[in-house]
Design an enzyme around this catalytic site. Structure first.
Site, PDB file in Angstrom:
ATOM      1  N   GLY A  42      -3.696  41.388  46.867  1.00 52.78           N
ATOM      2  CA  GLY A  42      -4.777  40.534  46.374  1.00 52.78           C
ATOM      3  C   GLY A  42      -4.713  40.461  44.856  1.00 52.78           C
ATOM      4  N   LEU A  43      -5.547  39.586  44.300  1.00 56.07           N
ATOM      5  CA  LEU A  43      -5.563  39.363  42.853  1.00 56.07           C
ATOM      6  C   LEU A  43      -5.967  40.613  42.076  1.00 56.07           C
ATOM      7  CD1 LEU A  43      -7.493  35.945  42.862  1.00 56.07           C
ATOM      8  CD2 LEU A  43      -5.051  36.269  42.324  1.00 56.07           C
ATOM      9  N   GLY A  45      -8.244  42.804  40.069  1.00 57.38           N
ATOM     10  CA  GLY A  45      -9.707  42.860  40.010  1.00 57.38           C
ATOM     11  C   GLY A  45     -10.395  42.536  41.325  1.00 57.38           C
ATOM     12  N   GLY A  47     -10.465  44.427  43.946  1.00 60.74           N
ATOM     13  CA  GLY A  47     -11.015  45.648  44.561  1.00 60.74           C
ATOM     14  C   GLY A  47     -10.001  46.472  45.342  1.00 60.74           C
ATOM     15  N   LYS A  48      -8.724  46.135  45.233  1.00 59.16           N
ATOM     16  CA  LYS A  48      -7.694  46.870  45.990  1.00 59.16           C
ATOM     17  C   LYS A  48      -7.739  48.367  45.719  1.00 59.16           C
ATOM     18  CE  LYS A  48      -4.130  44.761  44.152  1.00 59.16           C
ATOM     19  NZ  LYS A  48      -4.832  43.892  43.210  1.00 59.16           N
ATOM     20  N   SER A 116       1.334  42.243  44.669  1.00 58.29           N
ATOM     21  CA  SER A 116       2.408  41.754  45.565  1.00 58.29           C
ATOM     22  C   SER A 116       2.205  40.258  45.872  1.00 58.29           C
ATOM     23  CB  SER A 116       2.508  42.598  46.841  1.00 58.29           C
ATOM     24  OG  SER A 116       1.264  42.943  47.389  1.00 58.29           O
TER      25      SER A 116
HETATM   26  S1  ADX Z   1       2.748  43.014  41.036  1.00 61.98           S
HETATM   27  O1  ADX Z   1       2.513  41.557  40.850  1.00 61.98           O
HETATM   28  O2  ADX Z   1       4.094  43.394  40.572  1.00 61.98           O
HETATM   29  O3  ADX Z   1       2.493  43.451  42.432  1.00 61.98           O
HETATM   30  P1  ADX Z   1       1.204  45.249  40.154  1.00 61.98           P
HETATM   31  O4  ADX Z   1       0.231  45.434  41.256  1.00 61.98           O
HETATM   32  O5  ADX Z   1       2.383  46.178  40.096  1.00 61.98           O
HETATM   33  O6  ADX Z   1       1.683  43.712  40.108  1.00 61.98           O
HETATM   34  O7  ADX Z   1       0.446  45.399  38.763  1.00 61.98           O
HETATM   35  C1  ADX Z   1      -0.729  44.662  38.561  1.00 61.98           C
HETATM   36  C2  ADX Z   1      -1.617  45.257  37.477  1.00 61.98           C
HETATM   37  O8  ADX Z   1      -0.963  45.203  36.211  1.00 61.98           O
HETATM   38  C3  ADX Z   1      -2.877  44.439  37.338  1.00 61.98           C
HETATM   39  O9  ADX Z   1      -3.952  45.001  38.077  1.00 61.98           O
HETATM   40  C4  ADX Z   1      -3.180  44.454  35.868  1.00 61.98           C
HETATM   41  O10 ADX Z   1      -4.002  45.555  35.562  1.00 61.98           O
HETATM   42  C5  ADX Z   1      -1.849  44.716  35.212  1.00 61.98           C
HETATM   43  N1  ADX Z   1      -1.198  43.523  34.609  1.00 61.98           N
HETATM   44  C6  ADX Z   1      -0.732  43.472  33.341  1.00 61.98           C
HETATM   45  N2  ADX Z   1      -0.135  42.293  33.103  1.00 61.98           N
HETATM   46  C7  ADX Z   1      -0.212  41.565  34.254  1.00 61.98           C
HETATM   47  C8  ADX Z   1       0.236  40.261  34.630  1.00 61.98           C
HETATM   48  N3  ADX Z   1       0.903  39.475  33.772  1.00 61.98           N
HETATM   49  N4  ADX Z   1      -0.019  39.836  35.887  1.00 61.98           N
HETATM   50  C9  ADX Z   1      -0.683  40.621  36.749  1.00 61.98           C
HETATM   51  N5  ADX Z   1      -1.126  41.880  36.448  1.00 61.98           N
HETATM   52  C10 ADX Z   1      -0.899  42.354  35.215  1.00 61.98           C
END
Ligand code: ADX
Length: 216
Positions: A42-43, A45, A47-48, A116
């Protein structure tokens, strides 16, 4: 199953798989859990992490071994060399899929908390597991809700970067999120309290025989 995805070819030659003498059943008898991955997507923020740590706590306090793998935390260590480019996110998820597989094999309920964002990456991870062991959970909250929460100030930063014409590859702002089409569980974390989400996950684990009765 167990095919190595073509974006990560096996470069090690002359390696031989060693069978363990301890079986999965032996491990589950100790951990009181069957190998399982609860894959939260999920996006940022949505709540994951809150749901992940809450269910981990519930499982441990009721006698079942569990462990949370969290995006922000794993990116401090194992995946510290990865950015948020599409290719690096794919590698991030590939590695976590493999780590989750090891944790599950150890007899734990592995709980992963990663955006993800790509469907194909989540499918590659699903394909690592026998049927029933990989449980995809869509932690669904509208972008507006996640952005208004903005616990780390990153949405604000991303909007500012976009306004300056730079961009930040931030999921939901200037990078895509591909919602699951048929997750095992669909949570609405903007309206369902964390405790209710945890109950749904626990109920799923019980009804799908992923937990052994805790030792008395
Ligand atoms: S994922 O897209 O590769 O699955 P992941 O879950 O590891 O992302 O990391 C996400 C976390 O990194 C977010 O909760 C946020 O705090 C931080 N973050 C920093 N930069 C980004 C970005 N460009 N996009 C998304 N998350 C980011």
């Amino acid at each position: 199953m167990n095919e190595i995805p073509n974006h990560a070819p096996n470069k090690s030659l002359d390696i031989v798989w060693h069978a363990h003498t301890v079986t999965r059943e032996d491990r589950s008898a100790v951990t009181r859990a069957r190998p399982t991955v609860l894959w939260l997507t999920g996006l940022s923020g949505c709540g994951k992490s809150t749901i992940a740590t809450a269910i981990e706590h519930r499982l441990l306090t009721t006698g079942h071994a569990a462990y949370v793998l969290d995006g922000d935390n794993v990116r401090h260590g194992l995946n510290r060399n990865l950015t948020f480019s599409p290719a690096d996110r794919t590698e991030n998820i590939r590695r976590i899929g493999e780590v989750a597989k090891l944790f599950a094999d150890a007899g734990l309920i592995a709980i992963t908390s990663f955006i993800s964002p790509y469907r194909a990456d989540r499918q590659l991870v699903r394909d690592l597991f026998p049927a029933g062991e990989f449980i995809e959970i869509f932690v669904d909250a509208p972008l507006e809700v996640c952005e208004s929460r903005d616990p780390k100030g990153l949405y604000k930063k991303a909007r500012a970067a976009v306004a300056q014409g730079k961009g930040m590859m931030f999921t939901g702002i200037d990078a895509p999120y591909e919602a699951p089409t048929s997750p095992e569980i669909h949570l609405h974390s903007d309206t369902q309290p964390t405790a209710a989400c945890v109950d749904i996950l626990l109920n799923y684990l019980h009804t799908h025989d992923r937990l052994l009765p805790a030792k008395g």
